[in-house]
Every structure is written in structure tokens, then in C-alpha cells.
Write a protein that holds these residues in place. Structure first.
Motif: not given
Length: 333
Positions: A285-295, A315-321, A325-330
Motif C-alpha cells: 500500500e505504501a508503494a501505491r500511495l507514494l506513486a499518487t502525485p501530490g499526496l 518501516a519503509f527503510r526497513r522494507w526497501t533500504g 522520499g528517495a523512493w518517490r524521487t526514484g
């Protein structure tokens, strides 16, 4: 007022506002009462906005039966996948079974049930999984009625239509819309459908489209390949429960109609734990929400049930490293 879900989809309110305009209500008054609605496709609004809309709409309408009138005013197709999944079935029975599949996959607050009665008759029931405003159940059963009437070319007519409401002094609107006087005081919203009507053919049947849509329904993002029925039902309810901050095992077991001990045992039987399911759902769900522009990130954290954004970031750093914010930018590169 019974406890109701903390937030509801803004899309629901926008769709209903369009229907209220069709009924001739002053939408400017409704918007003034509601205030601005967010435009994001999956935006949520406080449930109080929904209650305020109904309060103002019923004042403007001035007679009982507005939820039924509104459901009939929303044209076929406006409910998207539900309408076309139901409409492409070849009989009323297939329509009802398809609607039940759709509700099981996506609804967090209502369940659609089909019970076989004597002589081939069936009961189609809409039950609340969480306390809901009374307008919601009437609107849902009315929407199903209007869709079944539409796809059967006007031939669909239940033996009984029951509503969980007190009998009004004036029932002109509902009697006109349904072609029969509803029964009141029922524990849920329901229709009793005789055997001949249950097998009534539809004029919009499309076997290829129906098979395609049923396959798509089984692959909605809330349902993952290999999910058990229990896990799928749990995931469907997690999205709203997390946003409310009420996704503990006891609460989720209550929504599923089982004890917490039974829920934990049944998950263990399929090699899963409650915390595993919640953690996996939060990550997806985090990945889905982070892909929502402007959220905003703080809103993402809130919808995932985190009281603070820093907890979500850990938690997100534990999942992805990396940080959210960095994931969304990527993802934008």
C-alpha cells in the motif's frame, strides 16, 4: 448516531452529487455545506462530510426515499467495473453472483449475501460490516435493484424488498420507483427473488466481456495471487482500518465475524500470521500511495496507520533500504 468509519472515498460523494443534481437539487447549497472535495482518485474525506451531504440533501428533497431516488438517478455505467461485471452476465442469477464477487473483493463496510430459499427462490441481502448511516444500505440495495431492472429490460421485480428503516407516513417515492411497497423493519436491506425471476435472461449478456471482467476482479490489487479466501477478506478490510488507526487483530476479527483466536488460528493453518499480513499489505500500500502525485508523505503515513511520519520512514527503510522520499524521487526518473 452510531459509530461509522472515520473516512470515506471522495469519489463516492462526487458521484452522488452528480445524481443529486439530476434529481434537481440545488448542488450549490450542497457544495456550500460540504466545502471543497479533494480531486485525487483515491482521496478520502471525513465521514462527517458524507453525513452533512445527506442532511442537506434530505432537507432540500423534502420527502422520504432520497437514497432510493438517488440510486435510480445514477446511470448504468457510472459504477464502472461493478456495472459492467453485473451487466455482462447472462441471467439475473449471474448478475447477483457477480455483484457478490465484486463486493467481496473491494467493499470494506458492506457484504452482499445470497441465500437459497425454498422452491428455487433466493434472497439477496446487503449487510453492514461496520456501523453505517442508514442511507448507505438503502442506497446500495436500490442501486442493485436499478441495475437488475436495467439489464433485464424492465422485467426484474422482486417478491419483496425489505429495508432496515422505520415505516414512513409517506412512501410515494419508493413505491413508484420499485413498483411495490417496501417492507420495513428488516435487519438488513434485502430482496426476495422468485425462481423464474432468478433465471430471467439479460439483454446485455456478453460472455467474453464477462469472463474477462471476472478474471480482472480476481486480480484486483487488494487480492494477491495465491491469497486464501480469509487472507483476501482481511486485506480488503485493512485499507480502511489502517486509515482509521483501528487495524488491530481484535477489531479485524470483529469485522470478519470471527473471534480473534479463530482468526489467528485460521491464519496459522495456512502458514501466515496476522502481523505478516498487515506488514505485507502496508508495504504494498505504501508503494501505491507514494506513486499518487501530490499526496503528502504525512498523509501516506496516516493512511497506513502510523501516528507519526518518522515511524513510517523507519518501516519503509526497513522494507526497501531507502526513505519514502528517495523512493518517490526514484520512481520519477
Amino acid at each position: 448516531m452510531p459509530e461509522v468509519p472515520a473516512r470515506l472515498p471522495a469519489l463516492t460523494l462526487r458521484l452522488q452529487l452528480q445524481g443529486l443534481a439530476t434529481l434537481g437539487l440545488d448542488v450549490a447549497c450542497l457544495h456550500a455545506r460540504l466545502g471543497p472535495l479533494p480531486q485525487a482518485p483515491d482521496a478520502l474525506v471525513p465521514v462527517q462530510a458524507y453525513l452533512d451531504m445527506w442532511d442537506e440533501a434530505e432537507r432540500l428533497y423534502g420527502q422520504p426515499g432520497l437514497p432510493s431516488a438517488l440510486a435510480h438517478a445514477i446511470p448504468f455505467g457510472a459504477f464502472g467495473a461493478l456495472d459492467y461485471l453485473v451487466g455482462s452476465a447472462d441471467t439475473v442469477a449471474g448478475c447477483c453472483e457477480s455483484a457478490m464477487l465484486h463486493f467481496a473483493m473491494v467493499s470494506v463496510d458492506t457484504a452482499l449475501e445470497i441465500d437459497l430459499l425454498g422452491d428455487g427462490a433466493h434472497a439477496l441481502r446487503v449487510r453492514a460490516l461496520t456501523p453505517l448511516p442508514e442511507q448507505a444500505l438503502e442506497f446500495t440495495i436500490a442501486a442493485l435493484f436499478s441495475r437488475l431492472r436495467y439489464v433485464s429490460g424492465g422485467g426484474f421485480k422482486p417478491q419483496l424488498l425489505g429495508l432496515p428503516l422505520a415505516r414512513p407516513t409517506n412512501d410515494e417515492v419508493r413505491s413508484r420507483l420499485y413498483g411495490l411497497a417496501p417492507a420495513y423493519g428488516h435487519p438488513c436491506a434485502e430482496m426476495l427473488i422468485d425462481a423464474a425471476t432468478w433465471q430471467l435472461p439479460t439483454h446485455s449478456a456478453d460472455a467474453f466481456l464477462h469472463a474477462t471482467l471476472k478474471g480482472m476482479a480476481a486480480q484486483l490489487q487488494l487480492a494477491q495471487a495465491g491469497d486464501s479466501t480469509l487472507e483476501r477478506a482481511l486485506r480488503v478490510r485493512l485499507r480502511d482500518a489502517l486509515a482509521q488507526g483501528r487495524a488491530d487483530a481484535a477489531r479485524m476479527a470483529e469485522l470478519l465475524g470471527v473471534s480473534e483466536r479463530t482468526l489467528q488460528r485460521r491464519l496459522a493453518d495456512i502458514g501466515r500470521s496476522f502481523s505478516d499480513v498487515v506488514e505485507e499489505f502496508r508495504r504494498e500500500e505504501a508503494a501505491r500511495l507514494l506513486a499518487t502525485p501530490g499526496l503528502p508523505l504525512v498523509e501516506v503515513a496516516s493512511r497506513l496507520g502510523y501516528a507519526e511520519q518518522t515511524s513510517f520512514t523507519r518501516a519503509f527503510r526497513r522494507w526497501t533500504g531507502i526513505t519514502p522520499g528517495a523512493w518517490r524521487t526514484g520512481q520519477r526518473v
